[in-house]
Design an enzyme around this catalytic site. Structure first.
Site, PDB file in Angstrom:
ATOM      1  N   GLY A 189       0.832  -1.203   0.000  1.00 33.72           N
ATOM      2  CA  GLY A 189       0.000   0.000   0.000  1.00 33.72           C
ATOM      3  C   GLY A 189       0.857   1.241   0.000  1.00 33.72           C
ATOM      4  N   GLY A 240       4.159   7.349   3.219  1.00 32.22           N
ATOM      5  CA  GLY A 240       5.175   6.479   2.635  1.00 32.22           C
ATOM      6  C   GLY A 240       4.566   5.255   1.990  1.00 32.22           C
ATOM      7  N   VAL A 270       4.403   0.837   1.982  1.00 31.81           N
ATOM      8  CA  VAL A 270       4.563  -0.375   2.785  1.00 31.81           C
ATOM      9  C   VAL A 270       4.835  -1.548   1.848  1.00 31.81           C
ATOM     10  CG1 VAL A 270       3.507  -1.912   4.481  1.00 31.81           C
ATOM     11  CG2 VAL A 270       3.026   0.538   4.555  1.00 31.81           C
ATOM     12  N   ASP A 305      -4.574   9.046  13.939  1.00 31.84           N
ATOM     13  CA  ASP A 305      -5.015   8.823  12.549  1.00 31.84           C
ATOM     14  C   ASP A 305      -5.871   7.563  12.475  1.00 31.84           C
ATOM     15  OD1 ASP A 305      -5.296   9.416   9.898  1.00 31.84           O
ATOM     16  OD2 ASP A 305      -3.412   8.496   9.267  1.00 31.84           O
TER      17      ASP A 305
END
Length: 769
Positions: free
Chosen positions: A438, A443, A445, A560
């Site tokens: 993802g 950033g 992954v 988040d």
């Protein structure tokens, strides 16, 4: 004159005779030395018995052998002449056939032989313990001859090998004793014969056999030399002469221990070397290359004259012998190496003609070496530069601080791992695009596999333009240590980090079944997103956040919370992930930030006004996730008009307009009880309150959701008891339900034990798919 001349003649004759005697004496001395060097026995000892050579350390008589183990008797018989025998490991002396190179001796014995094994038999046969001899594994083989007979070897009460010899019989016969054997020749796994190897270093051995059937058949089991048996052992010929002498080969060593621990110079002569020949319990001596003879004698290894035989040297012209070696030379007027193959010997004029070629080839070779050397130096420089860069990144990213914290706190040693950059590059196939799980604003992954086989998720953050100051580095390292200590079943485990890259890499456990967002907004045949599953996931996420806020060593705000940051594992259990913007906060403190962090649609509206992120900010975000589970709608949607584009506003206005059940997902309406749905909806409404002080804490949210699940279980029990009451008169007042108020049930009063006090002991396996 006559007298002088007559006197002179005898004097010359005397001198000539003296010179002749000296020459004869030197010749005899050389002959004696050559004879001594060619003899393999001790000086003055008999080196043969009959036709068998007896080299030292073996010897005929006690004074000619190293010790009694190597003593050979040379007995004379009228029929066979002189026969050497040795007394080792057997009741009777064994005849020595040959003392072989590589520390082997071949003997004849009838003791390693089991005859007519019609019944179970066991007999003592061999004991070489406390002697330097072993049964040779590479030269001997164990053989069983007979029909349906099992022969095996025993050493120290343990079976160490054996085989079953079977026969194939013609069909149609009735009497057992009259069966006809087919193809009884050859010993390669059947037909009346079988063979197997023996273990190494055997010194004590018994042979046993057992009959597998009632056949009346003569059977044999024995150990013998492979060369004597041959490649195709003839079973029929052996049956006709079963008492034939069977040679056995023994290995031997000259000393105990190893060449490194023992003193081999006491047993090995000059121009020889020591070599371990067993598993650390014995060694032997061998002549150096270019020498031959007996390495156990003081002058036993003598130089081989390679020049005497053209097969032992490659000289094409002149061969010059030397100690243990030889050299080739060219005659006068020629140049070269003097060998048959290669430069050979060339005249000086020919050499001058080839000088330009030699210079050209030499120059080319030199240039090639320079190029290779330059490339090697470039690679070395590149490697050193890369290592220094990694060291600088490691220090810049707080690696020294992290190492200090790991070493200073014993409880963290096994919980925070510092990965190497090469390790993660290999795990992610150099961050291949095929490994991307993802991508987001913070950033990318990647999926990776460590050398121990574990599957992990490697988060590679985006490069920041601003420089990282010392305080930020210290804060990042503290957060890594704190997050790596989180051990909750519904929180993705942080395994460690890599600080050798420009931007630190974080390594998490791999969660296999994607995000909650996917299952909320897309239908899946693999996982039916029922009301029960939605409620279970909400309880798991609430429990994880409650643990982070109030049960962790240091309170942690996620900052988040959204459905894309909630993953589902292989059993579809919820795992809170992505702590890229999380902060560890001192108790009774709030976090002041200078820029907005989070995701629109989930962000606390109060956060925009105060720039202060509190635990109630995570509560608001969770409320949005809860509404997603209820409605199946996205947090921000252009299909909804006006303020309805924001899911939180759309949900609250629908409740005010009594349209709650119109906006719910079909699976929620289909599978959930109306009262339960209203309880969850009211809880979501309280989480979305614009005034953070009026929102519940995550602990209260978790308790209320757990109470709802316990109430569902309570209702099922009560229904079962009501069915029982129709048969027995038992009061049911003890099972009274919880009270309701304002049209919604409140279950907080029914829960007495906070679930977050022991987050790891609570079992959710019954809710896993």
């Amino acid at each position: 004159m006559a007298r002088n001349g007559g006197a002179q003649r005898p004097t010359l004759q005397f001198i000539s005779l003296s010179l002749l005697l000296v020459l004869l004496k030197d010749e005899l001395a050389v002959t004696e030395v050559a004879a001594a060097s060619s003899s393999l026995a001790l000086p003055g000892c008999q080196d043969k018995c009959g036709n068998v050579s007896i080299p030292y350390p073996f010897g005929i008589g006690s004074n000619c052998s190293k010790d009694s183990s190597f003593e050979v008797s040379c007995d004379s018989t009228a029929a066979a002449g002189y026969t050497p025998t040795i007394s080792i490991g057997f009741p009777k002396a064994s005849e020595v056939i040959e003392i072989l190179p590589e520390n082997k001796v071949k003997i004849i014995t009838n003791r390693l032989w089991l005859f007519n094994a019609s019944y179970n038999e066991s007999q003592y046969f061999l004991n070489l313990i406390n002697t330097p001899f072993y049964l040779s594994q590479d030269r001997n083989v164990f053989t069983t001859v007979g029909c349906d007979i099992l022969g095996y070897m025993i050493s120290g009460g343990i079976r160490v090998g054996g085989c079953l010899s079977t026969c194939i019989f013609m069909s149609g016969t009735v009497e057992v004793n009259k069966r006809v054997r087919i193809a009884p020749t050859g010993c390669n796994g059947g037909y009346g014969c079988c063979q197997t190897s023996i273990l190494p270093l055997l010194q004590y051995l018994e042979l046993q056999s057992s009959r597998e059937t009632a056949l009346n058949d003569t059977a044999y089991a024995f150990i013998a030399d492979k060369e004597w048996l041959g490649n195709d052992f003839n079973v029929t010929a052996y049956r006709e002469n079963p008492t034939a002498e069977r040679p056995v080969v023994l290995d031997w060593v000259i000393g105990n221990g190893t060449c490194e621990t023992a003193n081999p110079s006491s047993n090995c002569g000059p121009n020889s070397y020591c070599r371990n020949v067993t598993s650390g319990d014995g060694y032997a001596c061998f002549c150096n290359r270019g020498y031959e003879g007996n390495p156990y004698l003081r002058q036993g290894c003598h130089d081989i004259d390679e020049c005497a035989d053209t097969k032992t040297n490659d000289c094409g012209w002149t061969c010059v012998n030397g100690p243990g070696n030889y050299s080739c030379s060219c005659p006068h007027g020629y140049h070269g190496d003097g060998k048959k193959i290669g430069v050979g010997c060339m005249k000086e004029k020919e050499v001058k003609r080839y000088i330009p070629w030699v210079i050209g080839i030499g120059s080319s070779f030199t240039i090639l070496l320079l190029l290779l050397g330059s490339f090697w130096l470039y690679q070395l420089h590149k490697k050193i530069k890369s290592r220094k860069m990694k060291e600088n990144f490691f220090k810049q990213n707080g690696g020294l601080l992290l190492q200090h914290q790991i070493s200073s706190e014993e409880s963290n040693v096994e919980k925070t791992k510092i990965f190497l950059a090469e390790e993660l590059e290999k795990a992610t196939d150099h961050y291949s695009i095929n490994r991307i799980l993802g991508q987001g604003g913070q950033g990318t992954v990647y999926k990776g596999m460590l050398v121990d086989g574990r599957i992990v998720a490697v988060k590679k953050s985006k490069k920041l333009d601003e420089e990282v100051d010392k305080d930020q580095v210290e804060q990042f390292i503290n957060e890594v240590v704190i997050l790596s200590q989180i051990n909750h079943r519904n929180v993705v485990k942080l395994l460690g980090c890599c600080l050798e890259t420009e931007v630190p890499l974080l390594v998490y456990e791999f969660i296999s079944n994607g995000t909650l967002f996917h299952y909320t907004h897309n239908q899946s045949e693999d996982f039916i997103f029922t009301w029960e599953n939605r409620l279970r996931i909400a309880i798991e996420v609430a429990g994880a956040l409650s643990y982070l806020h109030s049960s962790a060593a240091t309170p942690i705000y996620h900052r988040d919370i959204k459905s894309t940051n909630i993953l589902l594992d292989d059993k579809y259990r919820a795992k809170v992930s992505d702590f890229g913007t999380s902060k560890s906060i001192a108790i009774d403190k709030t976090h002041l930030t200078t820029r907005v962090q989070g995701t629109f649609g989930y962000l606390d509206p109060e956060y925009f006004q105060t720039n202060q992120f509190t635990d109630k900010s995570d509560v608001y975000s969770f409320g949005v996730v809860l509404v997603e589970l209820l409605t199946g709608e996205k947090p921000i949607s252009s299909t909804r008009s006006g303020e309805g584009k924001n899911l939180a506003n759309y949900f609250i206005s629908s409740i005010k307009e009594n349209r709650l059940f119109e906006i719910l997902d079909v699976q929620v309406v289909k599978g959930g009880e109306k009262d339960d749905i209203e309880v969850v909806a009211n809880l979501a409404k309280r989480c979305l309150n614009l005034n953070s002080k009026k929102r519940p804490t995550m602990r209260e949210v978790s308790i209320e959701l757990e109470g709802l699940r316990m109430s569902a279980g309570h209702t099922m029990i009560q229904q079962n008891l009501q069915q029982v009451e129709s048969f027995i008169a038992v009061p049911s007042s003890i099972w009274d339900g919880a009270s309701t108020s304002n049209g919604f049930r409140s279950l907080e009063s029914s829960v007495t034990v906070p679930l977050d006090d022991q987050p790891l002991l609570f079992n959710t396996s019954s809710y896993s798919c």
